[in-house]
Design a protein around this motif. Structure first.
Motif, PDB file in Angstrom:
ATOM      1  N   GLU A  73       0.839  -1.190   0.000  1.00  0.00           N
ATOM      2  CA  GLU A  73       0.000   0.000   0.000  1.00  0.00           C
ATOM      3  C   GLU A  73       0.871   1.235   0.000  1.00  0.00           C
ATOM      4  OE1 GLU A  73      -3.359   0.901   2.718  1.00  0.00           O
ATOM      5  OE2 GLU A  73      -3.350  -1.276   2.868  1.00  0.00           O
ATOM      6  N   PRO A  74       0.489   2.256  -0.757  1.00  0.00           N
ATOM      7  CA  PRO A  74       1.265   3.488  -0.730  1.00  0.00           C
ATOM      8  C   PRO A  74       1.185   4.134   0.650  1.00  0.00           C
ATOM      9  CG  PRO A  74      -0.529   3.596  -2.353  1.00  0.00           C
ATOM     10  CD  PRO A  74      -0.619   2.287  -1.658  1.00  0.00           C
ATOM     11  N   THR A  75       2.225   4.824   1.030  1.00  0.00           N
ATOM     12  CA  THR A  75       2.246   5.512   2.306  1.00  0.00           C
ATOM     13  C   THR A  75       1.095   6.499   2.383  1.00  0.00           C
ATOM     14  OG1 THR A  75       4.637   5.334   2.342  1.00  0.00           O
ATOM     15  CG2 THR A  75       3.663   6.925   3.838  1.00  0.00           C
ATOM     16  N   GLY A  76       0.387   6.476   3.498  1.00  0.00           N
ATOM     17  CA  GLY A  76      -0.722   7.401   3.707  1.00  0.00           C
ATOM     18  C   GLY A  76      -2.032   6.928   3.100  1.00  0.00           C
ATOM     19  N   ALA A  77      -2.072   5.732   2.519  1.00  0.00           N
ATOM     20  CA  ALA A  77      -3.297   5.221   1.919  1.00  0.00           C
ATOM     21  C   ALA A  77      -4.278   4.825   3.014  1.00  0.00           C
ATOM     22  CB  ALA A  77      -2.996   4.034   1.022  1.00  0.00           C
ATOM     23  N   MET A  78      -5.542   4.972   2.726  1.00  0.00           N
ATOM     24  CA  MET A  78      -6.580   4.588   3.654  1.00  0.00           C
ATOM     25  C   MET A  78      -6.688   3.069   3.692  1.00  0.00           C
ATOM     26  SD  MET A  78      -8.033   7.329   4.950  1.00  0.00           S
ATOM     27  CE  MET A  78      -6.403   7.978   5.105  1.00  0.00           C
ATOM     28  N   VAL A  79      -6.849   2.521   4.858  1.00  0.00           N
ATOM     29  CA  VAL A  79      -7.015   1.088   5.039  1.00  0.00           C
ATOM     30  C   VAL A  79      -8.505   0.796   5.118  1.00  0.00           C
ATOM     31  CG1 VAL A  79      -6.554  -0.837   6.599  1.00  0.00           C
ATOM     32  CG2 VAL A  79      -4.833   0.944   6.288  1.00  0.00           C
ATOM     33  N   GLU A  80      -8.952  -0.223   4.403  1.00  0.00           N
ATOM     34  CA  GLU A  80     -10.369  -0.559   4.398  1.00  0.00           C
ATOM     35  C   GLU A  80     -10.823  -0.834   5.829  1.00  0.00           C
ATOM     36  OE1 GLU A  80     -13.292  -3.825   2.393  1.00  0.00           O
ATOM     37  OE2 GLU A  80     -11.519  -3.184   1.281  1.00  0.00           O
TER      38      GLU A  80
ATOM     39  N   ASP B 113     -11.534   4.177  10.309  1.00  0.00           N
ATOM     40  CA  ASP B 113     -12.377   5.360  10.466  1.00  0.00           C
ATOM     41  C   ASP B 113     -11.691   6.523   9.755  1.00  0.00           C
ATOM     42  OD1 ASP B 113     -13.951   7.513  11.202  1.00  0.00           O
ATOM     43  OD2 ASP B 113     -13.782   7.157  13.351  1.00  0.00           O
ATOM     44  N   THR B 114     -12.291   7.020   8.695  1.00  0.00           N
ATOM     45  CA  THR B 114     -11.687   8.085   7.897  1.00  0.00           C
ATOM     46  C   THR B 114     -12.371   9.424   8.115  1.00  0.00           C
ATOM     47  OG1 THR B 114     -13.109   7.574   6.017  1.00  0.00           O
ATOM     48  CG2 THR B 114     -10.955   6.472   6.108  1.00  0.00           C
ATOM     49  N   SER B 115     -13.139   9.539   9.201  1.00  0.00           N
ATOM     50  CA  SER B 115     -13.841  10.798   9.451  1.00  0.00           C
ATOM     51  C   SER B 115     -12.836  11.912   9.761  1.00  0.00           C
ATOM     52  CB  SER B 115     -14.832  10.638  10.604  1.00  0.00           C
ATOM     53  OG  SER B 115     -14.170  10.240  11.787  1.00  0.00           O
ATOM     54  N   LEU B 116     -13.057  13.048   9.138  1.00  0.00           N
ATOM     55  CA  LEU B 116     -12.159  14.201   9.281  1.00  0.00           C
ATOM     56  C   LEU B 116     -12.991  15.457   9.439  1.00  0.00           C
ATOM     57  CD1 LEU B 116      -9.395  15.710   9.016  1.00  0.00           C
ATOM     58  CD2 LEU B 116      -9.752  15.661   6.544  1.00  0.00           C
ATOM     59  N   LEU B 117     -12.743  16.193  10.510  1.00  0.00           N
ATOM     60  CA  LEU B 117     -13.390  17.482  10.732  1.00  0.00           C
ATOM     61  C   LEU B 117     -12.377  18.571  10.425  1.00  0.00           C
ATOM     62  CD1 LEU B 117     -15.739  19.258  11.774  1.00  0.00           C
ATOM     63  CD2 LEU B 117     -14.778  18.976  14.083  1.00  0.00           C
ATOM     64  N   ILE B 118     -12.742  19.473   9.509  1.00  0.00           N
ATOM     65  CA  ILE B 118     -11.878  20.604   9.174  1.00  0.00           C
ATOM     66  C   ILE B 118     -12.578  21.864   9.645  1.00  0.00           C
ATOM     67  CG2 ILE B 118     -10.669  21.871   7.361  1.00  0.00           C
ATOM     68  CD1 ILE B 118     -10.821  19.326   5.647  1.00  0.00           C
ATOM     69  N   VAL B 119     -11.868  22.657  10.441  1.00  0.00           N
ATOM     70  CA  VAL B 119     -12.443  23.872  11.016  1.00  0.00           C
ATOM     71  C   VAL B 119     -11.588  25.069  10.608  1.00  0.00           C
ATOM     72  CG1 VAL B 119     -13.241  24.993  13.124  1.00  0.00           C
ATOM     73  CG2 VAL B 119     -13.126  22.485  13.020  1.00  0.00           C
ATOM     74  N   ASP B 120     -12.198  25.986   9.866  1.00  0.00           N
ATOM     75  CA  ASP B 120     -11.490  27.195   9.441  1.00  0.00           C
ATOM     76  C   ASP B 120     -12.524  28.238   9.052  1.00  0.00           C
ATOM     77  OD1 ASP B 120      -9.774  29.121   8.010  1.00  0.00           O
ATOM     78  OD2 ASP B 120      -8.294  27.517   8.146  1.00  0.00           O
TER      79      ASP B 120
ATOM     80  N   GLU C 134     -11.103  14.813   0.569  1.00  0.00           N
ATOM     81  CA  GLU C 134     -12.085  13.847   0.075  1.00  0.00           C
ATOM     82  C   GLU C 134     -11.483  12.985  -1.032  1.00  0.00           C
ATOM     83  OE1 GLU C 134     -15.355  16.424  -0.944  1.00  0.00           O
ATOM     84  OE2 GLU C 134     -16.272  16.170   1.034  1.00  0.00           O
ATOM     85  N   THR C 135     -10.683  13.596  -1.902  1.00  0.00           N
ATOM     86  CA  THR C 135     -10.054  12.823  -2.979  1.00  0.00           C
ATOM     87  C   THR C 135      -9.017  11.839  -2.442  1.00  0.00           C
ATOM     88  OG1 THR C 135      -8.322  14.455  -3.442  1.00  0.00           O
ATOM     89  CG2 THR C 135     -10.391  14.665  -4.681  1.00  0.00           C
ATOM     90  N   ARG C 136      -8.590  12.063  -1.219  1.00  0.00           N
ATOM     91  CA  ARG C 136      -7.629  11.162  -0.582  1.00  0.00           C
ATOM     92  C   ARG C 136      -8.322  10.104   0.276  1.00  0.00           C
ATOM     93  NH1 ARG C 136      -5.284  15.751  -1.834  1.00  0.00           N
ATOM     94  NH2 ARG C 136      -3.062  15.886  -2.246  1.00  0.00           N
ATOM     95  N   GLY C 137      -9.643  10.055   0.209  1.00  0.00           N
ATOM     96  CA  GLY C 137     -10.379   9.000   0.889  1.00  0.00           C
ATOM     97  C   GLY C 137     -10.974   9.336   2.235  1.00  0.00           C
ATOM     98  N   PHE C 138     -10.889  10.586   2.665  1.00  0.00           N
ATOM     99  CA  PHE C 138     -11.465  10.970   3.952  1.00  0.00           C
ATOM    100  C   PHE C 138     -12.949  11.292   3.815  1.00  0.00           C
ATOM    101  CE2 PHE C 138      -6.992  11.725   4.714  1.00  0.00           C
ATOM    102  CZ  PHE C 138      -6.828  11.289   6.011  1.00  0.00           C
ATOM    103  N   ALA C 139     -13.694  11.028   4.873  1.00  0.00           N
ATOM    104  CA  ALA C 139     -15.103  11.419   4.971  1.00  0.00           C
ATOM    105  C   ALA C 139     -15.103  12.754   5.708  1.00  0.00           C
ATOM    106  CB  ALA C 139     -15.899  10.378   5.744  1.00  0.00           C
ATOM    107  N   VAL C 140     -15.187  13.840   4.949  1.00  0.00           N
ATOM    108  CA  VAL C 140     -14.949  15.180   5.481  1.00  0.00           C
ATOM    109  C   VAL C 140     -16.231  15.860   5.939  1.00  0.00           C
ATOM    110  CG1 VAL C 140     -14.062  17.486   4.931  1.00  0.00           C
ATOM    111  CG2 VAL C 140     -12.935  15.457   3.996  1.00  0.00           C
TER     112      VAL C 140
END
Length: 84
Positions: free
Chosen positions: A5-12, A15-22, A36-42
């Protein structure tokens, strides 16, 4: 030979939930799309109040939090995430 697997790849199943606050809406939108394109549920928030409510309702596995927000300090968001 096995494929690695490439470094930083999401594992099936991870939990890929990501909260971005700005409070910078254009930056928030660009970062959310990129993650999102990197597999996170944003999920996004533009204020401490909104972010704390979202963190308490559904704590994310990951978070990117601006420390200086219009309605307070990003550390309040981090504290809410850690509570859960």
């Amino acid at each position: 030979m096995s494929a690695e697997e490439p470094t930083g790849a999401m594992v099936e199943g991870e939990d890929t939930s990501l909260l971005i606050v700005d409070d910078d809406k254009p930056f928030l939108t660009r970062l959310a799309r990129a993650m999102e394109t990197r597999g996170f549920a944003v999920e996004t928030a533009e204020s401490v109040e909104d972010a704390v409510a979202k963190a308490r309702a559904r704590p994310p596995a990951y978070a990117v939090v601006d420390m200086r927000l219009g309605d307070g300090n990003g550390l309040d968001v981090v504290a809410a995430i850690r509570e859960k």
